[in-house]
Design a protein around this motif. Sequence first.
Motif: not given
Length: 718
Positions: A347, A350, A400, A402, A438
């Motif tokens: 993550s 991101k 976080s 997804n 991801l």
Amino acid sequence: MGRWVKRIVLTGVFVGLLAIGALFFAVWTTQNSLPSYSALKASEHGQTIVVHAADGREIVSIGPSYGRWLTYDQIPESMRNAMIAVEDRRFYDHYGVDPIGIARSVKVRIDTGAFRQGGSTITQQLARNIFLSSNKTFDRKAREAILALALERKFTKQQILELYLNKVYFGGGAYGIDSASRLFFSHPATELSVGEAAIIAGLVKAPSRYSPTADAEAAVSRASTVLALMQQQGFISPGEAADVDLDTIELKPEYGQNSVRYFTDWVLPQLDFILPETFEPIEVWTTLDVGMQRAATAAIQANAPKGAQGALVSMDRDGAILAMVGGTDYVKSNYNRATDALRQPGSAWKLFVYLAALEAGFTPDTTVEDKPVTIDGWSPRNSGGNYAGEIDVRAAFAYSKNTVAAQLGDEVGFGTVASMAQRFGITSPISTYPSMVLGASEVRVIDLTRAFAAVAAKGNSVEPYAITRVTTASGELLYERRASREQLLVAPYVAAQMTDLLQTAVATGTGRAAQIGRPVAGKTGTTSSNKDGWFLGFSSGITTGVWMGRDDAKRVPGLQGGTAPARAFADYMKFAVAKRPVEEFETEAKLPAWQLEPDDEAWFGSPGDYYFVDENGNRIEPYGGGPDGEYMAPPDDGWRPGDPPRSGAGDGYGPDGTVPAAPPAVDEDFLDRATGREDSQQPQRRQQQSANDAVQPNRQTGPSGMRIVEMPKANSGQ
């Protein structure tokens, strides 16, 4: 019979005289061809590279190291005596080759079955060290003997011993007693005690075996033998020998631990690109902070899970590397996981998804929906399998989510996310499949840390560097770093919004373990089956990235970005920022005027960024291209916007030879609204707009049916 004996004897004498004559001739010829004493003093075995930390402290010496040249009188008497006692007890009695020493060596060979005692004199060792290789052949030994005899004829015993003690190898890259004294005891050879001199003298036989830094017990045992020989040969009394306590001798401390070698291994190859070819000794001045390096090493070793490795890169706001750890133990593994290993970031990737979304017009307060989604057959799941429904972008990033990252990536385009990563310095290959949001693409710790540093720098590029200057041993400047030219990677308001998200992730989200009692912005990263754990963040101008995992990419039970990596980050950063002032983050987004407009078109970029495409989506210019494919402007015939439209026939030109006008890409009212322009000509332009609409009713198409599309933002960081 007597006649034959006489002939044999005479022949033997003649051959002997010839041999002696040949030997004298060889020695005389060699003596005349030997370099001068000053030339022998200046000769060195290879290039020495000394690496300094930011405070000037020496952290590593690579290659042969030569200390200060000491004259015979400057060399402590105990050092001279210790060397003679252990290497050549008849040094003052022979002429370069010692027949008695050779005979003694042969006797030991016969008695024990092995050569346990060398027959080479100090002069022979000097000849071998300066002129010959270490090959044990008869030819080499013969040349060594001739050179030794020539050296004894050309130079005095004092000069030979001075040359020897300043040039003999003592291990650890150290040549000469001054270099060895500084390496092992951290002071010049002029200050050597009797015990220290015994340790150094004992190294010559086997530098690696008796090195005090490699095996202190073996070094002490060998030094005891040297002291016994010194007493036996009358150099010291029994009382003086008894007063020497070898166990109390202090060795030079290791400032940077072995982990500093990860840093120097990364730095030294860069010299090939910044320096002209040179073989003289050089000194390299770097950005490494010794205290921070020690803290980084301790943080990784204390927090890395059992059986796992760890890596850390920390850089200042200008890109200066302050600390670098490439593994838990350099001696066990010198593989630099901070600069060479490619691992999935989870993550932490991101960062680029949300940067692309913020640049496209999303804000931290934009409402998104955390729900199950499927994109091209791929259905991402949140950690824990829960969905929060409608939340804002800030919360989606902090926790976080997804599914939200997948939707944002799909909205802005996975290619756009990849382009954003490249813009911020990711050099490894990047996938554009949906799962890339991801962290499916592998990255290096130093590259990802660099990307976070650019966010901390308000969207400006950051170039990691470690070398500030390079000088010769005498101080001549060979290289000095100049500040790199910054590039604006994203608008400051995008960086401010991203900092807002990163700060929330530490304050209330998955990165809470990284809190250090002052503002911190950062992001966790965890890959499937707990194979990788990441935490990257910044505070008070220092950006640090931490990775943990196994080299074989097997599962590490309990490893998550918010656990061990975040704790290691906090342990290190508490020390790193302790002497820096607390800095609040600038998270207030000052949006450009065009993005504040209510018109939906404003969310797709600056209204000035438009161009024409044909029905197949290919970009074309309204007036075609020149002979080299370059844009050709129409001839200036005096026509200006607002004049009656031109008309004509034949080859696309009017009767007066001018080019027919292309319809404007957008109307003036739209430009006024988008850019905020207002002037006294607005009413007249609106009247002209109505007149033009009667002639050209479709204002959103160009000539030949071209439609207007948005010009993509320039990737200035690629």
